[in-house]
Design an enzyme around this catalytic site. Sequence first.
Site, PDB file in Angstrom:
ATOM      1  CG  HIS A 233      10.293   0.408   5.515  1.00 38.45           C
ATOM      2  ND1 HIS A 233       9.994   0.076   6.853  1.00 38.45           N
ATOM      3  CD2 HIS A 233      10.349  -1.129   4.570  1.00 38.45           C
ATOM      4  CE1 HIS A 233       9.980  -0.803   6.353  1.00 38.45           C
ATOM      5  NE2 HIS A 233      10.236  -1.400   5.583  1.00 38.45           N
ATOM      6  CE1 TYR A 267       8.526  -5.937   6.992  1.00 37.04           C
ATOM      7  CE2 TYR A 267       7.678  -3.903   7.478  1.00 37.04           C
ATOM      8  CZ  TYR A 267       8.630  -4.739   6.429  1.00 37.04           C
ATOM      9  OH  TYR A 267       9.349  -4.382   5.130  1.00 37.04           O
ATOM     10  CG  ASP A 555     -24.222  12.575  -7.451  1.00 43.06           C
ATOM     11  OD1 ASP A 555     -23.133  12.987  -7.124  1.00 43.06           O
ATOM     12  OD2 ASP A 555     -24.865  12.562  -6.941  1.00 43.06           O
TER      13      ASP A 555
END
Length: 826
Positions: A233, A267, A555
């Site tokens: 990256h 960013y 469940d």
Amino acid sequence: MPQEVRVVIIGAGIVGCSLADELTARGWREVTVLEQGPLPRPDDGASLAPGGSTSHAPGLVFQTNVSKTLTEFAAYTVRKLSSLTVGGLPAFHRVGGLEVATTEERWADLHRKAGLAASWGVRGELVDPARCAALWPLLDAGEVLGGFHTPDDGLARVQAAVFAQRARAVGRGARFLGRHAVTGIARRGGRVTGVHTDRGDLPADIVVCAAGLWGPVIGAMAGVGVPLLPLAHQYAKTAPLPAPRGVNDPGAEAGRPILRHQDRDLYFREHGDRLGIGSYAHRPMPVDPFALPRYREGDAPATAPAVLPFTPEDFGPSWEESVRLLPGLRDSEVAEGFNGVFSFTPDGLPLLGESRELRGFWLAEAVWITHSAGVAKAVAEWLTDGRPGTDVHELDLHRFEDVQRSPAYVAERATQSFIEVYDVVHPLQPMERPRPLRVSPFHARQRELGGYFLEAAGWERPQWYEANAPLAEGVELPARDAWAARHWSPICAAEARATRERVALYDMTSLKRLAVTGPGALDFLQRMTTNQLAKPPGSVTYTLLLDAAGGVRSDLTVARLGEDRFQVGCNGEADLDWLLRHAPEDVSVRDITPGTCCVGVWGPLARDLIAPLTRDDFSHGGFGYFTAKRAHIGHVPVTALRLSYVGELGWELYADADLGLRLWDTLWEAGQRHGVVAAGRGAFNSLRLEKGYRAWGRDLTAEHTPYEAGLGFAVRMGKGDFIGRSALAALGGQPAVRRTLACLTLDDPAAIVLGKEPVYVGGTAVGYVTSAEYGYTIGRTIAYAWLPARAAVPGSAVHLEYFGEKVPATVAAEPLFDPRGARMRR
Ligand code: FAD
Ligand code: THG
């Protein structure tokens, strides 16, 4: 006693250091952290950092995540780092976060994100372009539609955070050994016994692999698959910028909020008078962790293994987009950069937990800085108390099916996680590739019927069938916004109606089912679950798996097919793992999902459809509700279970996969005179919500007790001991609960919500929606939500927030449809 148990943690990145801190804080004394690289002091700078992903991470922490668990982990990281100081500075710098939108889709998504933040308790506010520019003076307000400002997000001072946690652990007796490369994992009888290093062997009772992108390498030493792929990256820094309008203080490391421009996969953060720019916009650059260079004494920082040389040609478009958003960069340039490597997984989430194959061998892998302290706390709790204090089922190492652990799958999916890291992802969005991967025997027929397929656990699952479009003509439904209309069709309504009025075939093949057999099978399942299973063969029981603290792990339906033979319908791979971990020698637990199939035949005409196809007794008297039997449907031997998650008369019919198509065709042909339809998951989910049937993992998790979740009816305290019983007993029978899973209906019959929206009482967010779907029979949207008990009184008014819109709703008595279950019992 934790004091005497010897723990070896592999890796002194942020995760290893944080874990050593969390363990020693809980009284663990024999903690050794092994690190192949050097162990720096904070004033040594990044150049001497051990060399993993942590070494160069810029430390942006955005807390809000679709996952409640990850958001909680991030919030804990922020709290913890804020409380640690090194050199007088806290290890967290609360500069705030700003995500901007340059497209309508993103702007809408930021509204959704603001809702998520409210649901999980993160402060945040949508702001207009002028406010974005005020927060970020370099930013061209004309480029953005708005932003989401989160004042409590910010920057981890990563090296300080690492050092402070390490120092605290050392202060409590932990050992950190730098320049110790683990070369093997010692094991005996399915347990780890120690590690081999290039400087000798160490005994260990527990080994935690926190080796970051080397996880698969360590895993291979242990014989444990670690499904992650490292990818590079790009991260770059600009040249020094002229202090723009006096805001950028060259002395301080950062003052402005961390900034995300997700429409362009970018960013930004400040580094004094420079900007750092991270990009996910480039081509995927996978890295083979087995081919990484070995550490050598005195390696220069540039050769740190997790740092690859910068490839400027890949960064070009990102620079252009950065300049477009931040025009002040026009006169600057990329001064330096690198391709930093870190871990991606098939679903983008971390890998936590103890290997089942090798006991004592744990993973804390694929963890961001953002979630590091939260993850470490959860793993430390898990080791100390036998269970993490936060629900981690989304992160459980054992969540993947066999087929999802192949190298090919991991590589393809992890690469996709990299590509999608900043994408707007719809909750129903299926993976794109590899598809189709798993198909039921009915797949060919489903395609002929125009099935619209989504995907779960690798299975192709029809959401609806275009062939039913004529049935949808004239069905009155409220209009849906574009987001809610994705992966949706009015045909779902027609299929739901056909199920309530006639009969429908549902492909239930993807429902995971286990064969539990052997002389100890009954005792085992009795000890594992809450309900009374000591009933004659032929009985079916709805029951719960609890953890030791009484939290609901799953469940199940348990069908007793013989004295020592049970078929267990469960919720996923983690259930198989839990049962296998606990199964004694005389019990076999086998996943029979692959190789078998299942059709749900449900609706008031289900019996009329089936009866002529069989000589077996499918009458109400001969085949009662919640019972099972072997039978023949035409040529096909089946195990039939009389129950229905959609709340109608009918059966689940299980058969071997080779006969599946024959079974489907037999039912289909016989159903023609009854107006049978094939129905998909869209209808299914709506019908089950009308019946109030919970979906484990969505509506409840191990965070909740059966009583809170409205499942106290499945607990038989008097039946003998079971896991979680003593914790429930300590609550004192059926206790009054503080929070509860409540049924809401939206007041406006045309309103839609999709799940995870915040629930407000007055101006305060008090809870969040779990599942939501339009109830086609009741004619409005149903939303289940966790609420404080005092807010969950039927008739109470609340409101939800959907993309920034207030949506009034009312707490309803549940279930909304056929409360006595008469339709299933006739
Ligand atoms: P690492 O830091 O890689 O630590 C693992 C350690 O194990 C290494 O030090 C390694 O030397 C050691 N090790 C491996 N094999 C052995 C062995 N055989 N024997 C002994 N020791 C061994 N995350 C965020 O949250 N926010 C960000 O802004 C951010 N930005 C990033 C930017 C870049 C450029 C990169 C590369 C990553 C970024 N990340 C960010 C991700 C983050 O850095 C990682 O996810 C995180 O640091 C992983 O920490 P870790 O402790 O698991 O791994
Ligand atoms: N079918 C089968 N197994 C399953 C499911 C299923 N296992 C996992 C999951 N789904 C379990 N969830 C439920 C939820 C509700 C019911 C069945 C499975 C159900 N409940 C009735 C009720 O609450 O009124 C009956 C309860 C009772 O009599 O105890 O039917 O779909 N095979």
